[in-house]
Each structure stands twice: as C-alpha cells, then as structure tokens.
Write an enzyme that holds these catalytic residues in place. Sequence first.
Site: not given
Length: 266
Positions: A2-3, A59, A250
């Site tokens: 979730p962003e 967030k 990432r």
Amino acid sequence: VPELPDVEVFRRRVARSSLKQDVAEVSVHDPRMLHEVSEHDLRGFLRGRAMTATHRHGKHLLIDVEGGGVLGLHFGMTGYPVTGTGRPPEGQHVRVVIGLAGARWLALVDQRRLGRVAVAETRADHVSREALGPDALTLSVPELREAVGGARGQLKTTLTDQSRVAGLGNIYADEVLFHAGLDPRGATRDLSDHDHGRLHRQLRRVLELAIARRADPDRLPRGWLLPHREEGRRCPKGRGVVTGYRAGGRRGYWCPTCQGGGADSY
Ligand SMILES: [Zn+2]
C-alpha cells in the site's frame, strides 16, 4: 504494497462505514500489530466512544476518536482494512477487529503482519513520532524543495524516504519520475528549480489520478509505466526501452530515453 493512493482509498472506505457509531468491542487477534500500546489500553481508549473523522498522512491512516486522541493505522506490506456488518471475519490474517454498535465492524487484515496500530494524543504527535515528512499529495513546491534539499542520495531513494516525503513507495516513485522525465539514479542535490517544479506537478497529477481510479492497477492509464514494469518492454511513451535498476535494495524500472539517461544506461 500500500502506497499513498491505496491508503487514501482505505481512508474513504473507513469514512463511509465506520464513523459516528460507538465502539462496542475491540478484538486483538495478534498483539504484535500493536505499536507502543497494550491491548488493554487500546480497548480502554476505544470502547464506548465513536470514531469521528478520518485523515491520511503519507501512508498512515489517522482516525479521530470522540473525546480526544487518534488511532493511527499503518498497513505495512500487505495490510488493508475491511468493513462490514454481521459476523466479524475470521481467518489467520485478520489481526484486529473493532466491533461497532449496530453489528458493524472494521477489521485490519494483514498477511505479513508488518502493519501497525498505534494511539496518539493528536495527529501531529503521531506524525512526529513516526518522523514523517510532509504528505506527498498536499505539499507545496517550496515544501518539496525543502524536504528533499540537502539529501545526499539518489533521487528515488530520497523520494521513498518517508521522513522526507511521506507517501511514495517503489511503484509510485518510479511512476512520478517517469512522467517528470527525471533519472531515478540521479543525485537529488543536482535538481534544479525547474526540476522541482516538474517533479511537484507530476507528483500531484499521478497521485490524484491514481486515487480517482481507486488505485486499481487495471484501471490506470496504459500510457503509464506501471503496466509495463518489465525489463525490455517498449516504453509506453515512445522509442525507449523499459529498463530495471536497483535503488535502496528495491528493484525499480525506468526509461533511459525519456528520463535523460546517458548512453551508458543502454
Ligand atoms: Zn520512454
């Protein structure tokens, strides 16, 4: 993961269904989700009071509670809120259930359990305890310049650092940089005033559109990078080739042609 757009969708879901009804019961199935609050204190804080308004910072979903105090929810890698009426959900990934008067409930589901439930006196206290920078959707150009100014790292790393700008993760940082035409590996301190303006404009545009499409990847424009995140794909904007890179551990994607990469990036 979730962003900001996902959490904004979560916020609206909670606002539609869970406000202005007294909390009847709080069931904590997994106390490890609780951050610096005991199960006993969480129950004492919520029971018999209503949640009155929702806010989002980056967030984090922040819920005002009647009589003062804020419930802070963070969704980690796999968390999301579920709301409903009747029998509360069961299952191993349901971590916390807030039962409301009238048989409604709000549940926090989180497979990997990296989300957090916290209590703070005020929203500002929560934001400061979590060391969050300004919210990515609402910050101004000067706030953006101030937030990233002085950062030593690469642009992508800076933008996903929640203490500088709150809300962006791997996917939306790549998306914003793609539309802004900026090299994610470039040094943040090399950004010009013009770059800050472009970055700000695309930040706002990408996040607003993603929210309008309910952060559903299938409903996002085909011209975005998101549906093309794969090494060697044609860039949706034209002649370039989508290329992978690593930043902060990432895997990210970018288009060297559109984002000003030199010949060395091919
Ligand atoms: Zn391109």
